[in-house]
Design an enzyme around this catalytic site. Sequence first.
Site, PDB file in Angstrom:
ATOM      1  CE  LYS A  91      -2.412  11.656  -9.892  1.00  0.00           C
ATOM      2  NZ  LYS A  91      -1.723  10.488  -9.344  1.00  0.00           N
ATOM      3  CG  ASP A  92      -4.449  16.785  -9.307  1.00  0.00           C
ATOM      4  OD1 ASP A  92      -4.504  15.729  -8.652  1.00  0.00           O
ATOM      5  OD2 ASP A  92      -3.394  17.406  -9.527  1.00  0.00           O
ATOM      6  NE  ARG A 139      -5.873   5.530  -7.904  1.00  0.00           N
ATOM      7  CZ  ARG A 139      -4.663   5.016  -8.138  1.00  0.00           C
ATOM      8  NH1 ARG A 139      -4.486   3.710  -8.269  1.00  0.00           N
ATOM      9  NH2 ARG A 139      -3.612   5.805  -8.239  1.00  0.00           N
ATOM     10  NE  ARG A 140      -0.936   5.913  -6.516  1.00  0.00           N
ATOM     11  CZ  ARG A 140      -0.471   7.113  -6.821  1.00  0.00           C
ATOM     12  NH1 ARG A 140      -0.260   8.007  -5.856  1.00  0.00           N
ATOM     13  NH2 ARG A 140      -0.217   7.446  -8.074  1.00  0.00           N
ATOM     14  NE  ARG A 157      -1.901  16.426   0.234  1.00  0.00           N
ATOM     15  CZ  ARG A 157      -2.222  17.684   0.494  1.00  0.00           C
ATOM     16  NH1 ARG A 157      -2.728  18.018   1.662  1.00  0.00           N
ATOM     17  NH2 ARG A 157      -2.022  18.606  -0.406  1.00  0.00           N
ATOM     18  NE  ARG A 163       3.469  12.532  -2.803  1.00  0.00           N
ATOM     19  CZ  ARG A 163       2.330  12.207  -3.387  1.00  0.00           C
ATOM     20  NH1 ARG A 163       2.049  10.943  -3.620  1.00  0.00           N
ATOM     21  NH2 ARG A 163       1.470  13.123  -3.758  1.00  0.00           N
ATOM     22  CB  CYS A 250     -11.092  13.856  -2.192  1.00  0.00           C
ATOM     23  SG  CYS A 250     -10.033  14.590  -3.434  1.00  0.00           S
TER      24      CYS A 250
END
Length: 316
Positions: A91-92, A139-140, A157, A163, A250
Amino acid sequence: MTVTLPTPDRPLKIGTRGSPLALAQAYETRNRLRQAFDLDDDCFEIVVIKVTGDAIQDRPLKDIGGKGLFTREIEEDLLSEKIDIAVHSMKDMPTVQPNGLVLETFLPREDVRDAFVSPRLKNLSELAEGAVVGTSSLRRKAQLLNRRPDLQVVEFRGNVQTRLKKLGDGVAECTFLAAAGLNRLKMDEVPATPIDPDNMLPAVAQGAIGIERRVADETTAALLAAVHDLPTGHRLIAERSFLLTLDGSCETPIAGLAELDGDRLHLRGEVLRPDGSEAIAGARDGSITDGARMGEDLAKELLARAGADFFDWHHS
């Protein structure tokens, strides 16, 4: 075809970022190759490469250069033959590889879902009006605000451990992580609840590990063929074709998920405004051999439905 195997004297050098999750993915790659050819651990060398994206933790990716921040240095080392393969979270990955490199080997996909992570709450519906939620994912953020415009979203981040510390410090009520990452790190102690893709469609290629190599390196190609997971490959062809046609960066909140049922493929996609004010979604069904065309077709449909002004924030 005879496969030339790595040896302790000439180990296969596996390039990776240094985060705990990236290392877990590199070790999974090593272990699968080791088992496929009945080799010892010392036939492989894990090479940790510092990347710009890991060094800058306080700004959104779109402000500092996008997805390539997690791959550029690794790909430079691959091209200069300092390493033999590079292991990535798919996904990166940008949808186009640098000249001389190919990304066509995928390990069996993990859980694709996002996970809702909170010390006190179990799901989104329990969040109070105006609650603060933390995420670094465009996206989230867009999906959350589309469903709950009242929420306050703060930048979050850092790796999983960073996190979780922020949550513990009360910076936000909850955050979101890929379930795949938590599973790979065996972090059962994390207070996480998977979110059904019907409620939050995941990032394109979420949960998949990709292995990149030099195009001309046929010895390594033969090794990697032994660990490639065909079903994951079929799914990612459709998802990444969808992303490529949308010109996914992005700056664009995009979600997509392909699922297999026998020889049939079901693809869902969504594109959103960053502020969540609008979301456009669609789906395609077809043969697994038709994934690339389905991805392109679905992307074109969403672009047409969105209209030119949907992306006007790109230029603001």
